[in-house]
Design an enzyme around this catalytic site. Structure first.
Site, PDB file in Angstrom:
ATOM      1  N   THR A 195      -3.542 -39.722   3.687  1.00 32.39           N
ATOM      2  CA  THR A 195      -4.943 -40.182   3.686  1.00 32.39           C
ATOM      3  C   THR A 195      -5.590 -40.028   2.313  1.00 32.39           C
ATOM      4  O   THR A 195      -5.432 -38.986   1.679  1.00 32.39           O
ATOM      5  CB  THR A 195      -5.732 -39.300   4.679  1.00 32.39           C
ATOM      6  N   ARG A 223      -5.772 -43.531  19.490  1.00 34.41           N
ATOM      7  CA  ARG A 223      -6.039 -42.224  18.887  1.00 34.41           C
ATOM      8  C   ARG A 223      -6.860 -42.383  17.596  1.00 34.41           C
ATOM      9  O   ARG A 223      -6.579 -43.233  16.763  1.00 34.41           O
ATOM     10  CB  ARG A 223      -4.711 -41.530  18.568  1.00 34.41           C
ATOM     11  N   GLY A 225      -8.471 -39.945  14.416  1.00 33.15           N
ATOM     12  CA  GLY A 225      -8.424 -38.597  13.836  1.00 33.15           C
ATOM     13  C   GLY A 225      -9.747 -38.183  13.237  1.00 33.15           C
ATOM     14  O   GLY A 225     -10.810 -38.673  13.614  1.00 33.15           O
ATOM     15  N   ASP A 226      -9.662 -37.284  12.268  1.00 29.98           N
ATOM     16  CA  ASP A 226     -10.868 -36.742  11.625  1.00 29.98           C
ATOM     17  C   ASP A 226     -11.440 -37.680  10.569  1.00 29.98           C
ATOM     18  O   ASP A 226     -12.634 -37.625  10.277  1.00 29.98           O
ATOM     19  CB  ASP A 226     -10.502 -35.428  10.929  1.00 29.98           C
ATOM     20  N   THR A 246      -7.563 -33.923   4.546  1.00 31.24           N
ATOM     21  CA  THR A 246      -6.371 -34.693   4.895  1.00 31.24           C
ATOM     22  C   THR A 246      -5.470 -33.776   5.718  1.00 31.24           C
ATOM     23  O   THR A 246      -5.628 -32.558   5.715  1.00 31.24           O
ATOM     24  CB  THR A 246      -5.650 -35.233   3.633  1.00 31.24           C
ATOM     25  N   GLY A 247      -4.547 -34.376   6.441  1.00 32.38           N
ATOM     26  CA  GLY A 247      -3.657 -33.566   7.272  1.00 32.38           C
ATOM     27  C   GLY A 247      -3.912 -33.789   8.749  1.00 32.38           C
ATOM     28  O   GLY A 247      -4.400 -34.852   9.145  1.00 32.38           O
ATOM     29  N   MET A 248      -3.579 -32.792   9.542  1.00 30.11           N
ATOM     30  CA  MET A 248      -3.650 -32.914  10.999  1.00 30.11           C
ATOM     31  C   MET A 248      -5.108 -33.010  11.471  1.00 30.11           C
ATOM     32  O   MET A 248      -5.816 -32.014  11.590  1.00 30.11           O
ATOM     33  CB  MET A 248      -2.970 -31.692  11.624  1.00 30.11           C
ATOM     34  N   GLY A 249      -5.513 -34.246  11.740  1.00 30.52           N
ATOM     35  CA  GLY A 249      -6.919 -34.504  12.038  1.00 30.52           C
ATOM     36  C   GLY A 249      -7.453 -33.717  13.215  1.00 30.52           C
ATOM     37  O   GLY A 249      -8.624 -33.314  13.226  1.00 30.52           O
TER      38      GLY A 249
HETATM   39  C1  SD4 Z   1      -5.644 -38.113  10.675  1.00 29.50           C
HETATM   40  N1  SD4 Z   1      -6.224 -36.768   8.781  1.00 29.50           N
HETATM   41  O1  SD4 Z   1      -5.788 -39.197  11.189  1.00 29.50           O
HETATM   42  C2  SD4 Z   1      -5.668 -38.031   9.177  1.00 29.50           C
HETATM   43  C3  SD4 Z   1      -4.286 -38.307   8.695  1.00 29.50           C
HETATM   44  C4  SD4 Z   1      -3.818 -37.546   7.553  1.00 29.50           C
HETATM   45  O2  SD4 Z   1      -2.089 -36.319   6.714  1.00 29.50           O
HETATM   46  O3  SD4 Z   1      -4.538 -37.207   6.636  1.00 29.50           O
HETATM   47  N2  SD4 Z   1      -2.588 -37.163   7.600  1.00 29.50           N
HETATM   48  O4  SD4 Z   1      -5.442 -37.083  11.318  1.00 29.50           O
END
Ligand code: SD4
Length: 333
Positions: A195, A223, A225-226, A246-249
């Site tokens: 992201t 789905r 995310g954040d 960024t990461g696990m939303g």
């Molecule tokens: C999400 N944060 O949709 C985003 C995706 C992302 O590393 O940044 N992944 O969860």
């Protein structure tokens, strides 16, 4: 050293004293600390224009920096900056060429914020490449903050955006391969990028931000995310600073991470300290943190920046005064 820089450096050198003094100087009538007054005091220093973004998207910060150098607004800069990655087919996590959901649909999420505190977002949009620009349209030309799915797509066509299929041949092949096992395990640090979230300060000292993504590869249909959720994937307050994630939303959403960082900066933390605390809020509560990545970047009104992540391997780009640097982030693990 010019006067502005001198004052800024002096302030940094005496952070402890300055924080105490600022706190004392900003109590309201009932004797409580007035965080807004405090933030205003902290924002006296105006840096030269800056653009930062998640991961090593050097072309994105370079593009944003080019616009900032021409005197364009922070909002123009972040929208143009993230568009570089939205239009990059090689990038499997943003815009055209992104990884689809488990049914083969590429759906994009994005949001933007301007210095006035206005925001716009689009969720689960198909067939539109520049979704950050679309989120800006929602912010500026509709009475709403968020448009989702078909509604957002139909609005995009009315607003002059082009319809463009987002699933490339390469991603289709990868998805067909994935279907053989259908094993859903979001990777940590996908190809060392993901992201793109960007913050910029312009020549007037105003801050704007944008965040754009396809979310997690092979996510469930629908789905979100954040990234397009104001306060989670992005938040800023022009009196204080901004943050993006960024990461696990799902984990960022549970802790409203970007809003948290801005509020921590408002109450006196540096961008670095605030990013670290926001990651600790996750790692303290969730003992599965070794299985996922979350990373934040932040910048305050004085142009100080910070970043922190759970797993090593995350980095941020910083453009200022024609220098475009990759900064490796400190990590919890
Ligand atoms: C999400 N944060 O949709 C985003 C995706 C992302 O590393 O940044 N992944 O969860």
């Amino acid at each position: 050293m010019d006067r502005r820089k001198f004052i800024h450096n002096t302030t940094l050198a005496g952070t402890g004293l300055a924080t105490g003094a600022t706190l004392l100087g900003c109590k309201n009538e009932s004797g409580k600390v007035d965080a807004f007054a405090k933030a205003e005091k902290q924002s006296a220093f105006k840096p030269s224009p800056i653009a930062i973004c998640t991961w090593n998207f050097s072309g994105a910060t370079a593009r944003a920096g080019e616009l900032l150098s021409q005197g364009k607004s922070a909002l123009d800069a972040v929208i143009a900056g993230v568009a570089v990655e939205e239009e990059n087919e090689e990038n499997s996590t943003v815009g055209i060429g992104a990884t689809p959901d488990r049914e083969g649909n590429v759906t994009l999420d994005a949001c933007v914020m301007n210095p006035a505190g206005d925001c716009g977002a689009v969720l689960a949009v198909e067939n539109i490449v520049n979704v950050a620009a679309l989120a800006r349209k929602v912010m500026e030309d509709t009475p709403h903050v968020i448009l989702a799915g078909r509604g957002a797509e139909e609005y995009a066509y009315k607003a002059g955006f082009k319809k463009q299929p987002l699933l490339t041949e390469q991603r289709k092949l990868e998805w067909e391969e994935w279907l053989k096992t259908s094993n859903y395990k979001p990777a940590i640090n996908v190809e060392n990028h993901d992201t793109i979230g960007m913050l910029a300060i312009d020549g007037d000292g105003d801050i704007a931000g944008a965040c754009t993504t396809s979310g997690l590869g092979y996510k469930m249909k629908g789905r979100v995310g954040d990234s397009p959720i104001i306060g989670s994937g992005l938040f800023l307050d022009n009196e204080v600073g901004g943050a993006v994630a960024t990461g696990m939303g799902e984990e960022v959403l549970k802790t409203v991470g970007s809003f948290l960082i801005v509020e921590l900066m408002r109450s006196g933390m540096s961008p670095q300290e605030a990013c670290e605390e926001a990651v600790y809020r996750i790692t303290r509560k969730n003992n599965r943190y070794k299985d996922f990545q979350v990373a934040y970047i932040a910048m305050n009104k004085s142009g100080d920046t910070g970043s922190f992540c759970i797993h090593k391997g995350f980095n941020m780009m910083k453009w200022q005064e024609n220098k475009n640097d990759v900064i490796e982030s400190k990590a919890f693990i």
